[in-house]
Scaffold this active site. Structure first.
Site, PDB file in Angstrom:
ATOM      1  CB  SER A   2      54.704 -46.920 -33.054  1.00 36.15           C
ATOM      2  OG  SER A   2      55.222 -47.070 -34.451  1.00 36.15           O
ATOM      3  CG  HIS A  45      52.285 -51.121 -34.619  1.00 41.00           C
ATOM      4  ND1 HIS A  45      52.939 -51.488 -33.883  1.00 41.00           N
ATOM      5  CD2 HIS A  45      52.497 -49.714 -34.770  1.00 41.00           C
ATOM      6  CE1 HIS A  45      54.382 -50.315 -33.708  1.00 41.00           C
ATOM      7  NE2 HIS A  45      53.338 -48.826 -34.277  1.00 41.00           N
TER       8      HIS A  45
END
Length: 423
Positions: free
Chosen positions: A262, A404
């Site tokens: 991320s 994610h």
């Protein structure tokens, strides 16, 4: 159930932060033209690796520094290392554990961050190491009581039992699913991690805390328009951790792989771009400002990221809010800065916010730099199928099922890739 609750909680936060129209439709991607990789900003063609290294690569690196991630301040900081813990045969005997304080100091003051290092206990000789940062503290990557708790700022998270911006024993191992320590060690790799909040707490206070103030000149109270933000100083600190690893006889310092997920995937890419000592670079779901092409305007955009996280990049980068077409660079150029070292870009099917297609394309369009070194590059503009990794000696890529996150599947691919191209 806990993972589902965490996912729902994070999704609600995302909705509240990014309540504006976002494009996920490939048919609505604007027409755009990427800057030519092998043509300088003055129109000169680059035809060989020597010209790349002496002319074009420095030019690209400099434009990213000045217009996005930020320049490193000239004010010098000394870095010393102090071994504060050294325990053998922990984790049921499979690991040796070290904790090393990175002590930053100059006439402005002193600041400390801690590197946690696991090495396989039964491997003779120096070993390759994955090096990265974590979001909530070194103690969260594994429940072992041998890992020290940090005393610095922590983001409150009721699901991780973190409150009042402090951690305690209750949050040990809450992120162990992202860091399969024993699995990594069993394949002959070490793992080094730093809690990113030890370097710079991840919120916008105009850089009054963390490591930033040590770099200010007399009378300066915040970075200048072109100086670094949080991603820049996180990346710089990974290089300082590499400085330590080069002194450790049990680490093969020519085979250190920088890893990030991320926003820390953005950080790993920027660290790898600047510091060519990193043998390999991994970007996991890094999205906008990481591996995804900005000019596509899919998912998170330049304006969204700058508004939500104004401390990540330098202030100059805000000039491209709703103005991506004027960017003199794009993220394929960031990936090209890794050449000739191997880079792995990973996406997740349900992580549309990070624009998986744009993440793949940045690696694909970085190919001309690698071809200067006569290296194999991705052969097709078509992204690979879900859970079907495509690996080459230059740019490797997979898109897995799921959201994610960092999963055991991801780590299995990274280790297979490292076994083939680095180890």
């Amino acid at each position: 159930m806990r993972k589902i609750a965490i996912y729902i909680w994070m999704s609600l936060i995302s909705v509240s932060l990014y309540s504006q129209e976002v494009n996920y439709d490939e048919n609505k991607v604007p027409d755009f033209q990427l800057p030519e990789l092998l043509t300088t900003f003055h129109g000169k063609s680059i035809n060989d690796a020597s010209a790349w290294e002496s002319v074009r690569r420095p030019e690209i690196l400099n434009v990213f520094r000045e217009q996005m991630y930020g320049t490193n301040p000239v004010h010098q900081v000394e870095v010393d290392f102090k071994l504060v813990k050294n325990k053998e045969k922990v984790l049921d005997g499979v690991a040796d554990l070290k904790e090393i304080d990175l002590i930053f100091s100059n006439d402005q003051g002193k600041h400390t961050a801690r590197l946690l290092l696991f090495l396989p206990a039964h491997v003779e000789g120096p070993v390759p190491v994955f090096l990265g940062m974590n979001f909530y503290g070194n103690h969260t990557i594994h429940p072992s009581a041998s890992i020290s708790l940090h005393q610095s700022w922590a983001r409150d998270n009721p699901l991780f039992l973190i409150s009042d911006q402090k951690v305690d024993d209750r949050s040990r191992g809450v992120r162990s699913s992202r860091w399969p320590v024993e699995y990594i060690l069993s394949h002959g790799y070490g793992l080094g991690v730093i809690y990113y909040g030890d370097i710079d707490p991840d919120y916008d206070d105009e850089f009054q805390n963390g490591l930033h103030p040590l770099f200010y000149k007399k009378g300066q109270t915040k970075p200048t328009e072109k100086e670094w933000g949080s991603i820049g100083i996180w990346a710089w600190s990974l290089s300082r951790a590499l400085d330590y690893l080069e002194t450790d006889a049990k680490v093969d310092h020519d085979k250190v792989i920088v890893f990030g997920h991320s926003r820390l995937g953005k950080t790993s890419l920027w660290a790898g771009a600047q510091d060519q000592r990193f043998a390999g670079i991994i970007s996991n779901n890094s999205g906008c400002g990481g591996a995804a092409l900005s000019k596509r305007k899919v998912g998170e955009t330049v304006k969204i990221i700058n508004n939500a996280f104004p401390h990540w990049f330098n202030d100059y980068f805000t000039r491209f809010n709703n103005n991506e077409e004027e960017l003199p660079f794009d993220q394929h150029m960031l990936i090209s800065l890794m050449a000739p070292r191997p880079v792995y870009i990973a996406s997740a099917k349900d992580d549309e916010w990070a624009d998986p297609r744009g993440e793949y394309l940045s690696g694909y369009y970085a190919a001309p730099a690698y071809k200067l070194y006569n290296m194999q590059t991705p052969s097709t503009i078509k992204s690979p199928a879900i859970n079907q990794p495509r690996m080459t000696e230059s740019v490797s890529y997979h898109i897995r099922s799921g959201r994610h996150d960092v999963t055991r599947y991801d780590w299995a691919q990274y280790i297979r890739w490292a076994d083939k191209y680095i180890k």
